[in-house]
Design a protein around this motif. Sequence first.
Motif, PDB file in Angstrom:
ATOM      1  N   SER A 154     -73.939 -47.591 -19.223  1.00 17.94           N
ATOM      2  CA  SER A 154     -72.694 -48.315 -19.441  1.00 17.94           C
ATOM      3  C   SER A 154     -72.939 -49.794 -19.225  1.00 17.94           C
ATOM      4  O   SER A 154     -73.807 -50.185 -18.437  1.00 17.94           O
ATOM      5  N   PRO A 155     -72.200 -50.662 -19.919  1.00 15.58           N
ATOM      6  CA  PRO A 155     -72.413 -52.102 -19.752  1.00 15.58           C
ATOM      7  C   PRO A 155     -72.038 -52.550 -18.350  1.00 15.58           C
ATOM      8  O   PRO A 155     -71.203 -51.948 -17.685  1.00 15.58           O
ATOM      9  N   SER A 156     -72.681 -53.630 -17.909  1.00 12.30           N
ATOM     10  CA  SER A 156     -72.375 -54.179 -16.597  1.00 12.30           C
ATOM     11  C   SER A 156     -70.948 -54.717 -16.589  1.00 12.30           C
ATOM     12  O   SER A 156     -70.479 -55.260 -17.597  1.00 12.30           O
ATOM     13  N   PRO A 157     -70.240 -54.585 -15.478  1.00 10.59           N
ATOM     14  CA  PRO A 157     -68.903 -55.171 -15.398  1.00 10.59           C
ATOM     15  C   PRO A 157     -68.944 -56.667 -15.691  1.00 10.59           C
ATOM     16  O   PRO A 157     -69.842 -57.379 -15.241  1.00 10.59           O
ATOM     17  N   GLY A 158     -67.976 -57.128 -16.443  1.00 16.41           N
ATOM     18  CA  GLY A 158     -67.921 -58.534 -16.821  1.00 16.41           C
ATOM     19  C   GLY A 158     -67.103 -59.341 -15.840  1.00 16.41           C
ATOM     20  O   GLY A 158     -66.062 -58.892 -15.350  1.00 16.41           O
ATOM     21  N   ILE A 159     -67.570 -60.560 -15.568  1.00 20.49           N
ATOM     22  CA  ILE A 159     -66.942 -61.448 -14.597  1.00 20.49           C
ATOM     23  C   ILE A 159     -66.688 -62.798 -15.252  1.00 20.49           C
ATOM     24  O   ILE A 159     -67.548 -63.316 -15.973  1.00 20.49           O
ATOM     25  N   LEU A 177     -73.052 -66.791  -6.572  1.00 19.46           N
ATOM     26  CA  LEU A 177     -72.839 -65.621  -7.429  1.00 19.46           C
ATOM     27  C   LEU A 177     -73.886 -65.556  -8.536  1.00 19.46           C
ATOM     28  O   LEU A 177     -74.397 -64.471  -8.856  1.00 19.46           O
ATOM     29  N   ILE A 178     -74.207 -66.694  -9.136  1.00 17.60           N
ATOM     30  CA  ILE A 178     -75.255 -66.724 -10.167  1.00 17.60           C
ATOM     31  C   ILE A 178     -76.571 -66.215  -9.589  1.00 17.60           C
ATOM     32  O   ILE A 178     -77.266 -65.384 -10.204  1.00 17.60           O
ATOM     33  N   ASP A 179     -76.917 -66.689  -8.408  1.00 19.57           N
ATOM     34  CA  ASP A 179     -78.168 -66.268  -7.773  1.00 19.57           C
ATOM     35  C   ASP A 179     -78.146 -64.783  -7.442  1.00 19.57           C
ATOM     36  O   ASP A 179     -79.159 -64.085  -7.604  1.00 19.57           O
ATOM     37  N   ALA A 180     -77.002 -64.287  -6.973  1.00 19.92           N
ATOM     38  CA  ALA A 180     -76.900 -62.870  -6.625  1.00 19.92           C
ATOM     39  C   ALA A 180     -77.048 -61.976  -7.847  1.00 19.92           C
ATOM     40  O   ALA A 180     -77.669 -60.905  -7.780  1.00 19.92           O
ATOM     41  N   VAL A 181     -76.483 -62.398  -8.974  1.00 19.10           N
ATOM     42  CA  VAL A 181     -76.669 -61.638 -10.218  1.00 19.10           C
ATOM     43  C   VAL A 181     -78.140 -61.654 -10.622  1.00 19.10           C
ATOM     44  O   VAL A 181     -78.730 -60.618 -10.967  1.00 19.10           O
ATOM     45  N   ALA A 182     -78.759 -62.832 -10.556  1.00 16.51           N
ATOM     46  CA  ALA A 182     -80.161 -62.957 -10.949  1.00 16.51           C
ATOM     47  C   ALA A 182     -81.071 -62.128 -10.057  1.00 16.51           C
ATOM     48  O   ALA A 182     -82.091 -61.575 -10.529  1.00 16.51           O
ATOM     49  N   GLY A 187     -80.272 -59.343  -8.583  1.00 15.96           N
ATOM     50  CA  GLY A 187     -79.901 -57.938  -8.590  1.00 15.96           C
ATOM     51  C   GLY A 187     -78.978 -57.526  -7.453  1.00 15.96           C
ATOM     52  O   GLY A 187     -78.748 -56.333  -7.252  1.00 15.96           O
ATOM     53  N   ASP A 188     -78.433 -58.511  -6.724  1.00 14.65           N
ATOM     54  CA  ASP A 188     -77.519 -58.189  -5.628  1.00 14.65           C
ATOM     55  C   ASP A 188     -76.094 -57.979  -6.119  1.00 14.65           C
ATOM     56  O   ASP A 188     -75.260 -57.455  -5.366  1.00 14.65           O
ATOM     57  N   ILE A 189     -75.797 -58.429  -7.319  1.00 18.38           N
ATOM     58  CA  ILE A 189     -74.533 -58.113  -7.985  1.00 18.38           C
ATOM     59  C   ILE A 189     -74.892 -57.451  -9.309  1.00 18.38           C
ATOM     60  O   ILE A 189     -75.596 -58.037 -10.138  1.00 18.38           O
ATOM     61  N   HIS A 190     -74.419 -56.231  -9.486  1.00 17.97           N
ATOM     62  CA  HIS A 190     -74.680 -55.504 -10.730  1.00 17.97           C
ATOM     63  C   HIS A 190     -73.534 -55.752 -11.702  1.00 17.97           C
ATOM     64  O   HIS A 190     -72.773 -54.858 -12.068  1.00 17.97           O
ATOM     65  N   GLY A 191     -73.407 -57.007 -12.095  1.00 16.38           N
ATOM     66  CA  GLY A 191     -72.395 -57.432 -13.037  1.00 16.38           C
ATOM     67  C   GLY A 191     -72.933 -58.579 -13.871  1.00 16.38           C
ATOM     68  O   GLY A 191     -74.049 -59.062 -13.655  1.00 16.38           O
ATOM     69  N   GLU A 192     -72.121 -59.010 -14.812  1.00 17.70           N
ATOM     70  CA  GLU A 192     -72.515 -60.078 -15.731  1.00 17.70           C
ATOM     71  C   GLU A 192     -71.454 -61.172 -15.712  1.00 17.70           C
ATOM     72  O   GLU A 192     -70.273 -60.904 -15.980  1.00 17.70           O
ATOM     73  N   GLU A 221     -72.256 -77.675 -14.990  1.00 22.86           N
ATOM     74  CA  GLU A 221     -73.688 -77.809 -15.237  1.00 22.86           C
ATOM     75  C   GLU A 221     -74.459 -76.654 -14.613  1.00 22.86           C
ATOM     76  O   GLU A 221     -75.449 -76.183 -15.184  1.00 22.86           O
ATOM     77  N   ARG A 222     -74.023 -76.173 -13.467  1.00 20.88           N
ATOM     78  CA  ARG A 222     -74.666 -74.994 -12.864  1.00 20.88           C
ATOM     79  C   ARG A 222     -74.597 -73.808 -13.819  1.00 20.88           C
ATOM     80  O   ARG A 222     -75.569 -73.081 -13.994  1.00 20.88           O
ATOM     81  N   ALA A 223     -73.425 -73.607 -14.428  1.00 20.41           N
ATOM     82  CA  ALA A 223     -73.265 -72.501 -15.368  1.00 20.41           C
ATOM     83  C   ALA A 223     -74.165 -72.684 -16.585  1.00 20.41           C
ATOM     84  O   ALA A 223     -74.849 -71.739 -17.003  1.00 20.41           O
TER      85      ALA A 223
END
Length: 226
Positions: A4-9, A23-28, A30-35, A50-52
């Motif tokens: 299933s696709p990762s939950p969208g944020i 949050l960006i770092d946590a996704v990268a 693997g500590d957040i299984h979302g997008e 700019e961070r985004a």
Amino acid sequence: MRQSPSPGIVVLISGSGTNLQALIDAVANGDIHGEIRGVISNRPEVAGLERARRAGIPARVINHQDFSDRDTFDQALMAAIDQHQPDLVVLAGFMRVLTPAFVGHHEGRLINIHPSLLPDFRGLHTHERALEAGVQLHGCSIHFVNTELDGGPVILQASVPVLPDDTPQTLAARVQQQEHRAYPRVIQWFCQGRLTLRNGQVWLDEKPLQAPLQFSDPITLADSAC
């Protein structure tokens, strides 16, 4: 078997975006299984945009000053968010009071972080007010958003001691360190399907929370999904 696709944020910001970066770092990592599908700021040319962009996340500005009233701004903001079809909307230093229509549209999937131990010091200038009040503990609270300013049900809090020589700046820096640790944990719970809002009450792992979790609680250290 198809995954299933990762939950969208979608993350809403107004400034430098340090919690966004956490949050960006946590996704990268693997500590957040979302997008993180999008970042939206109500102010142009802030560092968070700019961070985004550096992370390859679509970023745009919906400038509240371009709208005649709060309702029309929130309608435009809702439309921009809905383009990403998110499962969760995260407020990360988003400095706007949201209308009941906006909150209702995202009910149960709208989360905010506030720099105080709620219900203490709702609103602005929390660190200055904490020092003036002479409290011994200060911190941050992560909560579901409702129509009451900083009044939604609290999920998790993280505390720091207030030191005798603290200034608003030193206290804010210490609280922010806790924010960057605590916020990704709560977002991960939501993405794992462990965290829900039911009839105005927070549920975690199919149990209602009788009081906000504290970051030192053993459950906050568990990373495994149910």
